[in-house]
Design a protein around this motif. Structure first.
Motif, PDB file in Angstrom:
ATOM      1  N   CYS A 197       0.992  -1.017   0.158  1.00 37.78           N
ATOM      2  CA  CYS A 197       0.475   0.166   0.092  1.00 37.78           C
ATOM      3  C   CYS A 197       1.304   1.551   0.317  1.00 37.78           C
ATOM      4  N   LEU A 198       0.278   2.123  -0.892  1.00 39.98           N
ATOM      5  CA  LEU A 198       1.416   3.685  -0.995  1.00 39.98           C
ATOM      6  C   LEU A 198       0.476   4.759   0.293  1.00 39.98           C
ATOM      7  N   CYS A 250      -2.151   6.145   0.819  1.00 43.81           N
ATOM      8  CA  CYS A 250      -2.317   7.823  -0.442  1.00 43.81           C
ATOM      9  C   CYS A 250      -3.057   8.530  -0.033  1.00 43.81           C
ATOM     10  N   CYS A 271      -9.332   4.821  -2.388  1.00 42.19           N
ATOM     11  CA  CYS A 271      -9.966   3.571  -2.241  1.00 42.19           C
ATOM     12  C   CYS A 271     -11.224   3.732  -0.513  1.00 42.19           C
ATOM     13  N   CYS A 309      -8.108   1.034  -6.680  1.00 40.64           N
ATOM     14  CA  CYS A 309      -6.506   1.285  -5.772  1.00 40.64           C
ATOM     15  C   CYS A 309      -5.728   2.339  -7.270  1.00 40.64           C
ATOM     16  N   VAL A 310      -4.753   2.860  -6.375  1.00 41.16           N
ATOM     17  CA  VAL A 310      -3.737   3.495  -7.540  1.00 41.16           C
ATOM     18  C   VAL A 310      -2.813   2.342  -8.270  1.00 41.16           C
TER      19      VAL A 310
END
Ligand code: SF4
Length: 477
Positions: free
Chosen positions: A35-36, A38, A43, A96-97
């Motif tokens: 996971c970044l 963000c 999300c 999700c990116v």
């Protein structure tokens, strides 16, 4: 050919075991670290209950699954079942990116399952209700996801919620209507125990209109939330529909939840009418119970089917077959009065886009069991009989304020499938929570703002142009 039991108990259990195994601790931490985290995470915006996804994932990554579960369950008290039944790849994971960057999103659903499994398996309580109670009592008609979401939120706001559930067990679709290999009903039942632990009273086997009148509820409670879901499957309106082997697909799925697995009867050749997600569940379940063939009959094309793409792929991998652009004309019985075949007819889109049967294209299709999955009926007349003063939309749903779920009768609120016509479990939970906050505002005058997404839950976010003018009536505590 005959409808009956096909498999040993061992084989049936094996076929129905979960298709997505839970993560180990190590797997969860590795996945969480993808996971970044963000800022303005898309999300979260894609989750109807607004769970702070990067926050709960970070807690898993740092080795604190209890805090992670608290973050999840505070936003969504049915977070454990939603982790398993949500179509994550069209909701949070679809947004999700990491999906755009790597072609593979962070597995938010499986991480959510890891965190919630952790607290439930260790009986750790992460939610609580305030010691000081409001003294207000709210009746909730229906103990499905909407009713449970509403009750859990009301309890955490200090109110006494009483659920009236006509079935033997609460949980609605989560307990009775999800294919068992996707989610075991025990997941739903332990969530219900957690909600009862917040002080919610659940009266199962009590049907409003039969065992207690709606008038009594109005007299005894300060507000009412209607969350009765949808009714039986629509009729096919073809000859032979009343034959014994013609079954509502949801009843077939419920049987697997209530009866001994390997004793659930199934046909050798099963025809499923319809192509939504319930149809897919019925098809895969019949294959996994030992049907030789299971075939979807759908009047429109592959590109039109309401089922999600991943459900379609799952059905095909289970050996399911599909007849598109095909309508049922008749269900034919043998001499003993049992289903023996269908008369089918090819169809094509008519001038208005609706499927029309092609004359002369009839053909026979051998089958011994028919599962109806052509959508469920709204319970408009039942709700109208309970509360004659309510106003309804032209499509039969209750007229209400979508932000607060307040109907045109100020003390009555409504949410879930009976209000939205049939959406996901997570939508029903979100509407239940909104309803609870709407009720709280109605009873106390206090607004409950979500720390994450006030616009999702705030009572002042009525969409402009909705035409809804019924104000919340604030009463003194
Ligand atoms: Fe993590 Fe994906 Fe959500 Fe970003 S969009 S916070 S990467 S789960």
């Amino acid at each position: 050919m005959a409808v009956g039991t096909k498999l040993s108990s061992t084989q049936a259990e094996k076929n129905m075991s979960g298709y997505k195994p839970p993560y180990s601790r190590q797997e969860a931490v590795i996945e969480a670290n993808r996971c970044l985290f963000c800022f303005d995470a898309p999300c979260i915006m894609a989750c109807p209950t607004g769970i702070d996804i990067p926050s709960f994932i970070k807690k898993i990554a740092s080795g604190n699954p209890t805090a992670s579960a608290r973050t999840i369950l505070r936003s969504n008290p049915l977070g454990a079942s939603c982790a398993q039944v949500c179509p994550t790849n069209v909701l949070c994971e679809g947004a999700c990116v990491v999906l755009a960057r790597e072609g593979d999103p962070v597995k938010i659903g499986r991480l959510q399952r890891y965190a919630t499994d952790h607290v439930y398996s260790k009986a750790i309580e992460v939610l609580s209700s305030p010691v000081k109670k409001s003294g207000r009592r709210i009746a909730i008609i229906g103990g499905g996801p909407a009713g449970l979401g509403c009750a859990a939120e009301l309890a955490q706001l200090g109110h006494q919620a009483v659920i009236f559930e006509k079935e033997e067990l609460a949980g609605g679709l989560n307990t009775y209507g999800i294919a068992i290999y996707k989610m075991h009903p025990s997941v739903s039942l332990r969530e219900i125990e957690m909600i009862k632990g917040l002080g919610v009273e659940i009266r199962c086997g009590v049907q409003v209109g039969r065992d207690i009148s709606a008038e009594q509820l109005k007299e005894e409670f300060d507000a009412i939330f209607i969350g009765v879901g949808l009714g039986k499957s629509h009729h096919l309106n073809v000859p032979g529909e009343d034959l014994p082997e013609v079954v509502d697909a949801l009843d077939f799925i419920a049987q697997v939840h209530s009866d001994v697995l390997h004793e659930v009867p199934v046909g050798d050749n099963v025809a499923v009418i319809g192509c939504g997600n319930t149809a897919i569940d019925a098809l895969t379940q019949s294959k996994r119970l030992g049907a030789n063939n299971a075939t979807i009959i759908y009047r429109r094309g592959e590109q039109d089917m309401p089922a999600y793409g991943f459900e379609y792929e799952l059905a095909k991998s289970d050996g399911g077959k599909f007849y598109f652009h095909t309508v049922v004309k008749e269900i034919v019985a043998d001499n003993g009065g049992h289903v023996s075949s269908l008369v089918l007819q090819k169809s094509q889109p008519g001038p208005n886009g609706r499927p029309e049967a092609i004359p002369g294209s009839e053909f026979s299709f051998a089958c011994d069991m028919v599962l109806k999955a052509v959508g469920s009926m709204k319970q408009t007349e039942m709700i109208r009989s309970f509360f004659p003063d309510l106003e309804f939309n032209p499509n039969g749903t209750v007229k209400l304020d979508i932000a607060t779920r307040q109907t045109t009768v100020p003390e009555i609120f409504c949410g879930g499938d009976c209000a939205n016509g049939g959406r996901e479990v997570v939508n029903a939970v979100a509407e239940g929570i909104k309803g609870a906050r709407g009720i709280h505002a109605y009873l106390s005058g206090e607004l409950v703002e979500s720390p994450l997404q006030p616009s999702r839950f705030g009572v002042n976010d009525r969409p402009s142009g909705s035409g809804f003018t019924n104000p919340i009536r604030v009463t003194e505590l």
